[in-house]
Each structure stands twice: as structure tokens, then as C-alpha cells.
Design a protein around this motif. Structure first.
Motif, PDB file in Angstrom:
ATOM      1  N   HIS A 188       0.843  -1.202   0.000  1.00 46.07           N
ATOM      2  CA  HIS A 188       0.000   0.000   0.000  1.00 46.07           C
ATOM      3  C   HIS A 188       0.878   1.251   0.000  1.00 46.07           C
ATOM      4  CE1 HIS A 188      -3.194  -2.761   1.655  1.00 46.07           C
ATOM      5  NE2 HIS A 188      -3.903  -2.067   0.787  1.00 46.07           N
ATOM      6  N   HIS A 189       1.864   1.294   0.886  1.00 47.92           N
ATOM      7  CA  HIS A 189       2.724   2.477   0.991  1.00 47.92           C
ATOM      8  C   HIS A 189       3.794   2.483  -0.096  1.00 47.92           C
ATOM      9  CE1 HIS A 189       0.872   3.249   4.881  1.00 47.92           C
ATOM     10  NE2 HIS A 189       1.090   1.985   5.183  1.00 47.92           N
ATOM     11  N   VAL A 190       4.306   1.307  -0.440  1.00 52.38           N
ATOM     12  CA  VAL A 190       5.357   1.209  -1.453  1.00 52.38           C
ATOM     13  C   VAL A 190       4.866   1.782  -2.780  1.00 52.38           C
ATOM     14  CG1 VAL A 190       6.709  -0.427  -2.824  1.00 52.38           C
ATOM     15  CG2 VAL A 190       6.495  -0.757  -0.347  1.00 52.38           C
ATOM     16  N   ILE A 191       3.655   1.405  -3.176  1.00 54.29           N
ATOM     17  CA  ILE A 191       3.115   1.882  -4.454  1.00 54.29           C
ATOM     18  C   ILE A 191       2.612   3.322  -4.344  1.00 54.29           C
ATOM     19  CG2 ILE A 191       1.367   1.481  -6.229  1.00 54.29           C
ATOM     20  CD1 ILE A 191       1.431  -1.491  -5.446  1.00 54.29           C
ATOM     21  N   ALA A 192       1.897   3.630  -3.240  1.00 55.27           N
ATOM     22  CA  ALA A 192       1.343   4.985  -3.091  1.00 55.27           C
ATOM     23  C   ALA A 192       2.447   6.035  -2.982  1.00 55.27           C
ATOM     24  CB  ALA A 192       0.441   5.039  -1.859  1.00 55.27           C
ATOM     25  N   ALA A 193       3.583   5.676  -2.395  1.00 55.89           N
ATOM     26  CA  ALA A 193       4.695   6.634  -2.298  1.00 55.89           C
ATOM     27  C   ALA A 193       5.222   6.991  -3.679  1.00 55.89           C
ATOM     28  CB  ALA A 193       5.812   6.040  -1.436  1.00 55.89           C
ATOM     29  N   HIS A 194       5.211   6.033  -4.594  1.00 55.35           N
ATOM     30  CA  HIS A 194       5.605   6.332  -5.975  1.00 55.35           C
ATOM     31  C   HIS A 194       4.654   7.368  -6.576  1.00 55.35           C
ATOM     32  CE1 HIS A 194       7.012   5.654 -10.086  1.00 55.35           C
ATOM     33  NE2 HIS A 194       5.733   5.572 -10.439  1.00 55.35           N
ATOM     34  N   GLY A 195       3.351   7.209  -6.292  1.00 59.19           N
ATOM     35  CA  GLY A 195       2.380   8.181  -6.777  1.00 59.19           C
ATOM     36  C   GLY A 195       2.638   9.574  -6.236  1.00 59.19           C
ATOM     37  N   LEU A 240       5.479  10.881  -5.489  1.00 53.32           N
ATOM     38  CA  LEU A 240       6.621  11.467  -6.191  1.00 53.32           C
ATOM     39  C   LEU A 240       6.272  11.850  -7.624  1.00 53.32           C
ATOM     40  CD1 LEU A 240       9.568   9.184  -4.989  1.00 53.32           C
ATOM     41  CD2 LEU A 240       8.957  11.459  -4.182  1.00 53.32           C
ATOM     42  N   VAL A 241       5.363  11.092  -8.238  1.00 52.59           N
ATOM     43  CA  VAL A 241       5.039  11.347  -9.646  1.00 52.59           C
ATOM     44  C   VAL A 241       4.121  12.553  -9.802  1.00 52.59           C
ATOM     45  CG1 VAL A 241       3.865  10.403 -11.677  1.00 52.59           C
ATOM     46  CG2 VAL A 241       5.438   8.976 -10.364  1.00 52.59           C
ATOM     47  N   ASP A 242       2.999  12.546  -9.048  1.00 51.95           N
ATOM     48  CA  ASP A 242       2.031  13.632  -9.242  1.00 51.95           C
ATOM     49  C   ASP A 242       1.478  14.203  -7.938  1.00 51.95           C
ATOM     50  OD1 ASP A 242       0.383  11.610  -8.391  1.00 51.95           O
ATOM     51  OD2 ASP A 242      -0.704  11.394 -10.274  1.00 51.95           O
ATOM     52  N   GLY A 243       2.121  13.874  -6.800  1.00 55.32           N
ATOM     53  CA  GLY A 243       1.685  14.430  -5.531  1.00 55.32           C
ATOM     54  C   GLY A 243       0.468  13.766  -4.939  1.00 55.32           C
ATOM     55  N   ARG A 244       0.024  12.635  -5.512  1.00 54.21           N
ATOM     56  CA  ARG A 244      -1.147  11.924  -5.015  1.00 54.21           C
ATOM     57  C   ARG A 244      -0.742  10.517  -4.579  1.00 54.21           C
ATOM     58  NH1 ARG A 244      -3.937  10.556  -9.059  1.00 54.21           N
ATOM     59  NH2 ARG A 244      -6.019  10.429  -8.169  1.00 54.21           N
ATOM     60  N   PRO A 245      -1.205  10.040  -3.405  1.00 54.94           N
ATOM     61  CA  PRO A 245      -0.854   8.677  -2.961  1.00 54.94           C
ATOM     62  C   PRO A 245      -1.700   7.643  -3.705  1.00 54.94           C
ATOM     63  CG  PRO A 245      -2.287   9.695  -1.337  1.00 54.94           C
ATOM     64  CD  PRO A 245      -2.005  10.750  -2.392  1.00 54.94           C
ATOM     65  N   SER A 246      -1.441   7.505  -4.990  1.00 56.76           N
ATOM     66  CA  SER A 246      -2.306   6.710  -5.852  1.00 56.76           C
ATOM     67  C   SER A 246      -1.830   5.268  -5.960  1.00 56.76           C
ATOM     68  CB  SER A 246      -2.371   7.338  -7.239  1.00 56.76           C
ATOM     69  OG  SER A 246      -1.071   7.491  -7.781  1.00 56.76           O
ATOM     70  N   VAL A 290       8.014   7.143   3.226  1.00 53.88           N
ATOM     71  CA  VAL A 290       8.543   6.251   2.198  1.00 53.88           C
ATOM     72  C   VAL A 290       8.935   7.056   0.962  1.00 53.88           C
ATOM     73  CG1 VAL A 290       8.000   4.335   0.649  1.00 53.88           C
ATOM     74  CG2 VAL A 290       7.257   4.247   3.033  1.00 53.88           C
ATOM     75  N   ALA A 291       8.082   7.990   0.568  1.00 47.88           N
ATOM     76  CA  ALA A 291       8.412   8.833  -0.585  1.00 47.88           C
ATOM     77  C   ALA A 291       9.691   9.634  -0.319  1.00 47.88           C
ATOM     78  CB  ALA A 291       7.247   9.771  -0.891  1.00 47.88           C
ATOM     79  N   GLY A 292       9.824  10.131   0.906  1.00 50.82           N
ATOM     80  CA  GLY A 292      11.043  10.850   1.258  1.00 50.82           C
ATOM     81  C   GLY A 292      12.258   9.950   1.217  1.00 50.82           C
ATOM     82  N   SER A 293      12.099   8.713   1.627  1.00 48.65           N
ATOM     83  CA  SER A 293      13.197   7.748   1.566  1.00 48.65           C
ATOM     84  C   SER A 293      13.590   7.466   0.125  1.00 48.65           C
ATOM     85  CB  SER A 293      12.780   6.448   2.269  1.00 48.65           C
ATOM     86  OG  SER A 293      13.858   5.554   2.367  1.00 48.65           O
TER      87      SER A 293
END
Length: 560
Positions: free
Chosen positions: A47-54, A56-62, A78-81
Motif C-alpha cells: 500500500h505504501h510502497v506503491i502509493a509513495a511512488h504516486g 513522487l510522480v504527481d503528488g497523489r498517494p495513488s 517512504v516517498a522521502g526515503s
């Protein structure tokens, strides 16, 4: 006499040691938790691994077409990491948990050293650091580690606020500092409320008990105030009930997803786990708690009451997992540390006396055998330690070894080459584990899970209802799976091997249905993944029952 320079040197050395000890402990714990940090994931982590990518990409935990906001702070961590290390991986996603748990070990050490002594600090903090509870949470990319840290910091600030003799202003300052930590912990996990009940019980005891036994308080006033407090409590409960808040809290407390329902009434769940992992220490907790309270009442009573209330309330709650109670476990290790440290002088004297007695009994063997007494005592103590198989559980976690009854983690990277072509060309991809399929294979269309269907928003709890976390449909019945097999010309059904012939996922009946309409895709035996595919001529007329089913053709990206 010591010169002033010598005294200054000793003070400086002591101050340096006070700073160095927790720092070394934090670093050692952090290094321990990085062993095998890139292991295969638990689905919840994704949930966090994928949403953190979102983020970084567009500012949404998608996640796919959905938005995942639970424990959003951890997703940002996670996104910060990812941003800090310049890449995305499971190990990097777990790095915030490693840092939080290592810091918690250091905070626990400093608090115990200040409130008890160095021996209690070393015993409590080290036992906690190497416990399977700490190792598991430190290597888990979810919100439990920061919840543990923020709740413990808030707890010790409230402890100081209640017991400080410095006056109302200082108490208010300490309580004010605790508030944002509590709010963060509550944002991360609602079980924080249970921990707060434990702190409240202890604080009430600190304020009320001395007043109840004070000889200068008239009995009539005492009774009046107690009755008034009880009446105010009843009024508050009535207000919560009438506004629906109490009912909602009770529903949350006594509800659990389908997959966790078999433990719903097992009030002995946590007791069984503690007894299994710490068969020596856990039965002694009551006595160790009393010894600790007698020796260090300020810290021990606080830790004992906070843990005891959390343990009881979590045991009676419906949803159960060792991760759900981890926020309370530092308090248990604090009790153990203080209790063992208090008994240490007596235990050491007893061991010395036993060694001497054994040496005398073995004297007839000759002088060369006198050291055997010490060896026997050391062996007995070592057995007492090793008989607590927490170390075996910790070692298996760090070595990434699955211990039954746990199921081996599905090795999605191992099946990626075999499955990606079929996933790319299929008209539909049905999975029993959507996040891993999406993360490793890049696509899924429908999740099959009766348990997941119960977790959807109320208006979506129907076949092909949309999961708000992913924006994609969920099914849970044989009829829906039959429609899919009949209506889509090509498709694939896949998931972890553990979900095949599973009582609430791919039941034996559903397994026979799939085998009758599809053929298995050969996969490595040790991948612990199953996959079945089907393909019919494109000009086959679809049954009437296919009307209204969604099309997923836009997700087809290639052909095998």
C-alpha cells in the motif's frame, strides 16, 4: 583528595558516556534491522510502497485508479526515503521503519536509565531491541514503527507531566509537547486510543489514590466527589452513545475482516504468543512487576499499568495480530528490565553461592574439577536463556526463514518472466492478491476476495464493487468467477499458492471450476504462485450474462 581538574575530567567522561551509550545502541539496533531488509513483501506493505511512488510522480498517494490515505504520514516517509536514496525498492521503503524502531530503542534506554538505573536500561532496551516484535516491525513498511515511537515519546512526556513537582505551568508544557505525538500516533493507528486508556488509568490512580487515603479529607466530601465523578462519567457515556460515537467505537473494537475472524474470540491470543516466545519471563511478569514497583515505583507502576491495560483491551478486541499490540510492548520490556535489574544482586550472589557449593561437592574428583561447578552454573543459566525461543524467532526473521504454520512468501520476481507475456495480452487478469500482482507484473483488473469485499464502502459491497484504495473491482462469488471465465475470450487467474484450496479464497470448489475452464501456466515449483490461463476463439459469441461487464482491453500491452 582529587584535584578539581581530575573531577572535571571525570564529569566530562561521564557526560560523554551518557551521550555515547544510547547513540551506540541506536546504531547497533539500526544495523541489526538492515539484515535481509530487501526480503519479499507482505501485501500490506505494498500500500505504501506503491502509493509513495504516486506521491513522487504527481503528488497523489495513488494505487492504480484509487487513492490510499491511511497512514499517509508513513507514505510520505517512504516517498522521502525514495527521494533521499534516489531509487525505489522494498529495502528503501522499509528504511523509515528501521530508523523509527532504532530511535525507540534509544529513547527506551535513556528513559529507563533516568527513571531507574543503567542496568535496567541495558536489560530492558537490549531485550526489546532483539525481540522478534521489534525486528518484525523494523523491517515492515507500514505505520507501526512510527506509531510505536510517537506513542512512547508521548507517554513518557505525560508521565513526566503527571509526576513533575515543578508546578502547573511545567505540567502544561509537557502535556502540550505530548499532544502532537499522540495525534501523530492516532493518525497512524487507532489502537493508540487503547494505549491512551492505560495511561489515563495510571494518571487517575496518581491523582485520586493519594487524595482518597489522605486523613485531612472529610469522608462526606470524599463520597460526594467520587459520586460526582461517577455521575459525570455516566453523563459522558450517555452523550457519546446518543451522538453515535460510542456505537462507532464499539463497532470498530468488535469488528474484524473475514480473514482475521478465526481469532476474534481468542482472548488468550497474545498470552499464547508471549508464553511461546518467553516461557520463562512471561509467567514471571506479575512478580517481576511487583519487584519493579517496589524498587522503582515511578517508572515501574507507569509501565506496568500501561502495558496491562493495553494487553487486556487488545485481548478482548476482535482483530488480533502481534503488530496490533506492538505499541505497548516497550512498556513490558521496561517492567522486565527494572525487575531483573532489581533482582540482579541477589541472583548474582545466589549463583556465586551455588558455584561454591557445587565445587565442594565435586572436590572428591580432585582439584582439576573444581572449575566444573562454575561451568555447570553457567550452563544452567544459558539453558534458562535459550529456553525462551524469542531468539530463534528473531534469527528466523533476520535470516528470512519461514517457520510453520506461516506460509512461504510468494516469489513474484521468480515468475515474472513466465507471467508477464500472458498478463500483457489477456482480456482480463483476476488475482487473489492485487497489490503484488500490480507491483511485480504491472497489471491486474479484478480482485477475488470475500474478505476484501467486506472492507469496501457500504455502497460498494456488491459484486464488482469498486475498492476505493485501487479504484478497481472486487468479486467474491462463484457466479462472478463463472461469468468472467465465460465472457472474456482470454484471461488469467493467479495469486499466491496459499490462496489455492483456501477456505475463504479459491476454495476447492472454485479450484475445480478454474481447472475445468483453464490450463495451468508452468511456474517454478518453489515460487509459491499459481496461475491458470484460458483462450477461446475471438469470434465466439458471448453469453447473455456478459452484458454490463467492464472491458479491460485498454490495459493489454502486448502478446506472448
Amino acid at each position: 583528595m582529587l584535584s578539581s581538574a581530575t573531577l572535571d575530567d571525570q564529569v566530562a567522561d561521564r557526560a560523554w558516556r551518557l551521550r555515547l551509550e544510547p547513540l551506540l545502541l541506536v546504531l547497533a539496533a539500526g544495523l541489526l534491522y538492515t539484515i535481509h531488509l530487501g526480503r519479499l513483501p507482505n501485501p500490506d506493505e505494498l500500500h505504501h510502497v506503491i502509493a509513495a511512488h504516486g506521491l513522487l510522480v504527481d503528488g497523489r498517494p495513488s494505487i492504480a485508479e484509487g487513492i490510499y490515505t491511511r497512514g499517509l504520514l508513513y507514505t510520505w516517509l517512504v516517498a522521502g526515503s525514495y527521494a533521499l536514496f534516489g531509487q525505489e525498492s522494498l529495502a528503501i521503503a522499509r528504511f523509515p521503519s528501521v530508523v523509527c524502531m532504532a530511535l525507540l530503542v534509544g529513547v527506551l534506554f535513556v528513559w529507563l536509565r533516568r527513571e531507574a538505573d543503567r542496568r535496567a536500561a541495558w536489560l530492558g532496551a537490549v531485550l526489546f531491541a532483539v525481540s522478534p516484535f521489534a525486528v518484525d516491525i523494523a523491517q515492515f513498511a507500514r505505520f507501526y514503527a512510527p506509531q510505536c515511537l510517537t506513542f512512547f515519546v508521548a507517554a513518557i512526556l505525560l508521565h513526566a507531566a503527571v509526576l513533575t513537582p515543578a508546578g502547573l505551568a511545567r505540567r502544561a508544557l509537557l502535556a502540550g509537547l505530548a499532544l502532537p505525538c499522540l495525534l501523530l500516533a492516532l493518525h497512524l493507528q487507532p489502537t493508540t486510543l487503547i494505549g491512551l486508556v492505560g495511561i489515563g488509568v495510571w494518571a487517575a490512580g496518581c491523582f485520586v489514590l493519594p487524595w482518597l487515603v489522605a486523613p485531612d479529607v472529610p469522608p462526606a466530601r470524599r463520597r460526594a466527589i467520587v459520586l460526582g465523578l461517577l455521575g459525570a462519567g455516566l453523563v459522558l457515556l450517555a452523550a457519546l452513545w446518543l451522538t453515535g460515537i460510542l456505537g462507532d467505537l464499539w463497532h470498530r473494537y468488535r469488528w474484524t475482516p473475514l480473514f482475521n475472524r478465526k481469532e476474534q474470540e481468542q482472548f488468550w491470543y497474545y498470552h499464547a504468543w508471549f508464553s511461546l516466545l518467553y516461557p520463562t519471563l512471561w509467567p514471571l511478569t506479575g512478580l517481576l512487576g511487583l519487584v519493579a514497583v517496589a524498587a522503582r515505583p515511578r517508572a515501574a507502576a507507569f509501565a506496568l499499568v500501561t502495558f496491562a491495560v493495553a494487553f487486556l483491551l487488545n485481548s478482548l478486541a476482535a482483530a488480533k495480530s502481534l503488530r496490533y499490540i506492538v505499541y505497548a510492548q516497550p512498556f513490558l520490556f521496561a517492567v522486565w528490565g527494572i525487575g531483573l535489574a532489581s533482582l540482579w544482586p541477589g541472583l548474582r550472589a545466589g549463583a556465586r553461592h551455588l558455584r561454591a557449593e557445587l565445587a565442594d561437592r565435586l572436590a572428591f574428583l580432585g582439584p582439576a574439577y573444581r572449575p566444573l561447578g562454575g561451568v555447570l552454573v553457567a550452563s544452567g543459566l544459558l539453558f534458562l536463556l535459550l529456553a525462551n525461543p524469542f531468539w530463534l524467532r528473531t534469527a528466523s526473521l533476520l535470516a528470512d526463514i519461514t517457520v510453520p504454520p506461516e506460509q512461504p512468501a510468494p516469489d513474484w520476481p521468480k515468475v515474472k518472466a513466465a507471467l508477464e507475456p500472458w498478463v500483457a495480452r489477456a482480456d482480463i487478469v483476476v488475482t487473489t492478491e492485487e497489490l503484488a500482482t500490480l507491483y511485480f507484473l504491472g497489471r491486474y483488473d479484478v480482485r477475488f476476495s470475500p474478505s476484501k469485499l467486506e472492507e469496501l464502502d457500504r455502497d460498494q459491497q456488491h459484486e464488482f464493487g469498486i475498492d476505493f484504495r485501487t479504484g478497481r473491482p472486487v468479486i467474491a462469488t462463484r457466479e462472478s468467477l463463472e461469468r468472467i471465465l465465460a465472457c472474456y475470450p482470454t484471461g488469467i487467474v493467479l495469486g499466491p499458492e496459499a490462496s489455492w484450496n483456501h477456505p475463504i479464497l479459491i476454495t476447492p470448489e472454485l479450484a475445480r471450476l478454474i481447472q475445468a475452464h483453464a490450463e495451468p501456466i508452468p511456474l517454478p515449483r518453489d515460487s509459491h504462485v499459481f496461475a491458470y490461463r484460458w483462450a477461446r476463439p475471438a469470434d465466439t459469441a458471448p453469453p447473455a450474462a456478459c452484458a454490463g461487464l467492464p472491458s479491460f482491453a485498454h490495459r493489454k500491452t502486448g502478446s506472448p
